[in-house]
Enzyme design. Structure first.
Site, PDB file in Angstrom:
ATOM      1  CB  SER A 100      18.927  42.925  31.550  1.00 24.11           C
ATOM      2  OG  SER A 100      18.676  44.184  32.164  1.00 24.11           O
ATOM      3  CG  LEU A 101      21.121  38.233  34.255  1.00 21.61           C
ATOM      4  CD1 LEU A 101      21.879  36.787  33.826  1.00 21.61           C
ATOM      5  CD2 LEU A 101      20.565  38.191  35.572  1.00 21.61           C
TER       6      LEU A 101
ATOM      7  CD  GLU B  65      21.487  28.038  34.786  1.00 25.04           C
ATOM      8  OE1 GLU B  65      20.640  27.738  33.844  1.00 25.04           O
ATOM      9  OE2 GLU B  65      21.388  28.795  35.536  1.00 25.04           O
TER      10      GLU B  65
ATOM     11  CE  LYS C 247      24.265  36.664  28.931  1.00 19.17           C
ATOM     12  NZ  LYS C 247      24.026  37.109  27.256  1.00 19.17           N
TER      13      LYS C 247
ATOM     14  CG  ASP D  58      24.897  35.180  21.281  1.00 22.90           C
ATOM     15  OD1 ASP D  58      24.199  35.800  21.509  1.00 22.90           O
ATOM     16  OD2 ASP D  58      25.693  35.109  20.278  1.00 22.90           O
TER      17      ASP D  58
ATOM     18  CE1 TYR E 162      16.029  32.473  32.035  1.00 21.91           C
ATOM     19  CE2 TYR E 162      16.940  31.928  29.712  1.00 21.91           C
ATOM     20  CZ  TYR E 162      16.307  32.892  30.568  1.00 21.91           C
ATOM     21  OH  TYR E 162      15.735  33.833  29.930  1.00 21.91           O
TER      22      TYR E 162
ATOM     23  CE  LYS F 180      27.770  39.121  27.387  1.00 20.43           C
ATOM     24  NZ  LYS F 180      27.196  40.201  27.009  1.00 20.43           N
TER      25      LYS F 180
ATOM     26  CB  CYS G   5      24.150  72.348  13.313  1.00 21.22           C
ATOM     27  SG  CYS G   5      23.350  70.886  12.943  1.00 21.22           S
TER      28      CYS G   5
ATOM     29  CB  CYS H 278      20.252  73.406  11.011  1.00 21.85           C
ATOM     30  SG  CYS H 278      20.782  73.647  12.575  1.00 21.85           S
TER      31      CYS H 278
ATOM     32  CB  CYS I  53      22.305  71.522  17.004  1.00 21.38           C
ATOM     33  SG  CYS I  53      21.312  72.737  15.770  1.00 21.38           S
TER      34      CYS I  53
ATOM     35  CB  CYS J 264      18.236  71.231  14.148  1.00 18.14           C
ATOM     36  SG  CYS J 264      19.136  69.972  13.289  1.00 18.14           S
TER      37      CYS J 264
END
Length: 667
Positions: A82-83, A112, A114, A116, A221, A309, A403, A406, A421, A426
């Site tokens: 990943s970048l 370039e 990006k 989606d 790419y 981004k 909690c 529980c 907790c 639980c």
């Protein structure tokens, strides 16, 4: 007759592949659609009569093949990392400053768009497309070859008979997305939330004919391993992809300075809505491959690339409530329940608030008008409160003392922000632990999603992970929406999971501080679970990648009597307890200068292929890593070696040139 048919099939292959390239890659069709359809119909008729002449690069495969039973797992030869992200101009200038400092000079970049979509890897052997896979976790993806063959901009045979692996982003153009959702609504089906989800969903259909109807596209790419191509820059690599017949994005631009990069970002921030496809940012890469080599990688991403981004879309909505959930480690997480609102293409109704301190910091009250955005266009986030719109009817929120599942008293452990907790019985923790155990990176049991786990737990069919291996067909058939075929597939998946290598089990057990990578390190070093159960703190910290906190956690986990009982139950059910991957090499008996040494390769090697050099060194007992540290024994410096060479000199690490390496490998 057969010879004439084969010759005509070959002629049709050439013509149709060329017309396909002109239409889908160059966007310059040379024949009308009717002529293409006529030739395709002729090809399909001939292949129906003479199936022995169907080849893997036949254009007829574009319409989709047989339905698959499941997707096979694929290990990427080169990880799909990943970048890192940049969100503003300062981030980009910091990236530029770090890069210049590391290489000791000026740097040019390639920008370039990006896309989606869904990142995929394509493998070609002797010019023929043989395998396509999803990114997955970066190391292991899913084989979606048959679906990718239906993407007409992917060449089934490239223009040179070479072997290589390329990376790209498969996506659904906006027009295709709108048509698909229109059809779904007409059929009273749930529409896709956005083009990215639509593309990913299409390529993960077990029936390739469905993918073929979705009109997907792709932009390539990068080349995963440039090998002996002679390419010395990223921009040259993209040009090579063009020459080979791949489709690359024509909007890319080489930028001589970071100022040019920022200008490119500004232009496309404005022009983004006019594109025929969705983008969520700009990818900036150092152009020179020698500079990329000098910059190297972190554990998760390359230091020579970054993703800018686009600013997140922000909208206002109402905070209707704050709901609490209990995670598998007992952490209590508050979640904002929002009046539904559209943000960045999807409807948002929930957003994590992480912990009590964040609620106090943002001064959130139930009933507030809040600003919501999606961090990185993905994760919903409450940005702030519009205090001026308060009416006085808003309700103060307080975290509970017990909690919500529980009723056990909650505690705040030392140096932790979260409430926790600590009741091992639980129900919420057990349920979340089961969901984690069956997840893809753990035991990877297809068909055991959250809904099914919740049903099993509610019906008291499972109380721990060992109970999953005791489930019977009659029990499962009683569950909602579980027919005979679903149950058979689920039981098959449970049975198959018994053969997983040890690291999958270790990660699935949810040992605190032990992620997927650490689980593999433990499995490699201890080989069977008995050895790990008996390991001391000293045994564990003697392993390079295991620190004090993780070692303490592993010892404490296996010291619990209930864990010993659980392991015994899993063993009795036939769950594999041994490591199945490549074993650590015993270097004690290897008579080599490389044996037991940690070695780094840097710069460009003139005579050796880098992967071949790495393999030969490892075969002689050496360990090749990507970064220089005090534990590095030897640096091999090729041409244009950069910061790694400088650091090695500072640390007085032994340094060889390529000729010395070749001499030693020949001994």
């Amino acid at each position: 007759m057969e010879k004439a048919a084969q010759q005509r099939i070959n002629e049709l292959h050439v013509s149709l592949n060329q017309y396909n390239y002109e239409y889908y890659v160059l966007d310059k069709p040379s024949v009308p659609d009717a002529e293409y359809d006529r030739l395709m119909q002729e090809l399909q008729q001939l292949e129906g009569e003479y199936p022995e002449f169907i080849t893997n690069d036949s254009p007829s495969l574009r319409v989709g093949g047989n339905i698959l039973d499941a997707f096979r797992k694929v290990e990427h030869r080169t990880p799909m990392l990943s970048l890192g992200n940049a969100f503003n101009e300062d981030d980009l200038r910091d990236f530029d400053r770090r890069a210049k400092q590391a290489v000791g000079g000026e740097i040019s970049y390639v920008c370039e768009l990006k896309i989606d979509g869904l990142a995929v890897s394509l493998r070609y052997e002797n010019g023929l497309f043989i395998q396509g896979a999803t990114r997955g976790d970066g190391t292991i993806g899913e084989d979606i070859t048959e679906n990718l063959k239906t993407v007409r901009s992917i060449p089934l045979r490239i223009k040179q008979p070479i072997s290589l692996e390329v990376r790209g982003e498969a996506f659904m153009p906006r027009k295709s997305f709108e048509s698909l959702n229109k059809a779904k609504l007409e059929n009273e089906e749930e529409p896709f939330a956005n083009p990215r989800n639509a593309a990913a969903g299409s390529l993960r259909q077990l029936d390739p004919k469905i993918a073929a109807k979705r009109n997907l596209d792709i932009y390539l790419y990068s080349i995963a391993d440039l090998g002996d191509t002679g390419v010395v820059s990223h921009s040259e690599g993209l040009d090579l992809l063009d020459d080979l017949g791949f489709k690359t994005n024509p909007e890319r631009q080489r930028c001589a300075t970071i100022d040019d990069v920022i200008k490119y970002v500004e232009i496309w921030t404005e022009k983004r809505p006019n594109l025929a496809y969705e983008i969520d940012g700009i990818v900036i890469k150092v152009d020179s491959l020698a500079d990329q080599e000098a910059l190297g990688f972190t554990a998760k991403s390359p230091r020579w690339a970054i993703a800018y981004k686009f600013p997140a879309e922000e909208v206002m909505t109402k905070l209707l409530d704050i709901e609490l959930s209990v995670g598998r480690t007992g952490v209590i997480t508050p979640t904002a329940i929002l009046q539904p609102v559209r943000v960045a293409g999807t409807t948002v109704q929930r957003a994590s608030l992480h912990n009590e301190d964040l609620i106090r910091e943002k001064d959130l009250k139930i009933g507030d008008t809040v600003v919501v955005k999606k961090a990185g266009d993905i994760i919903p986030e409450v940005v702030n409160v519009i205090v001026d719109l308060r009416t006085g009817a808003e309700i103060e929120f307080s975290m509970p003392t017990h909690c919500p599942e529980c009723e056990s008293e909650l505690v705040r452990l030392e140096e932790e922000v979260a409430l926790r907790c600590i009741n091992p019985a639980c129900p919420a923790q057990i349920r979340e632990g089961l969901i984690h155990f069956v997840s893809r990176n753990a035991m990877n049991i297809d068909g055991l999603g959250e809904r099914v786990i919740a049903q099993l737990f509610k019906e008291e069919l499972v109380a721990n992970v060992a109970d999953l291996y005791k489930l019977e067909k009659d029990q499962l058939l009683q569950l909602e929406r579980m027919g005979e075929k679903s149950v058979d597939n689920l039981l098959k998946a449970i049975e198959q999971s018994k053969q997983n290598s040890l690291e999958k089990l270790l990660f699935g057990l949810g040992i605190r501080h032990v992620g997927a990578k650490a689980a593999k390190t433990l499995a490699q070093n201890f080989e069977i679970i008995d050895n790990l159960q008996n390991a001391s703190f000293e045994d564990l910290i003697s392993i390079h990648e295991i620190g004090d906190k993780m070692a303490e956690s592993v010892v404490a986990f296996f010291d619990q009597p209930e864990v010993e009982t659980l392991i015994n139950e899993l063993q009795q059910s036939g769950v594999n307890m041994a490591y199945k991957g490549p074993k650590l090499m015993d270097t004690t008996d290897i008579d080599s200068v490389f044996a037991g040494k940690t070695i780094v390769l840097t710069g460009k090697l003139e005579q050796l292929n880098r992967n071949d050099a790495k393999s030969e060194i490892e075969a002689l007992g050496g360990k090749v890593t990507g970064s220089v540290s005090k534990s590095t024994d030897l640096l091999i410096a090729g041409e244009a070696a950069g910061s790694k060479l400088t650091k090695a000199q500072e640390l007085n690490i032994e340094i060889w040139d390529e000729q010395r390496l070749i001499q030693e490998l020949k001994k």
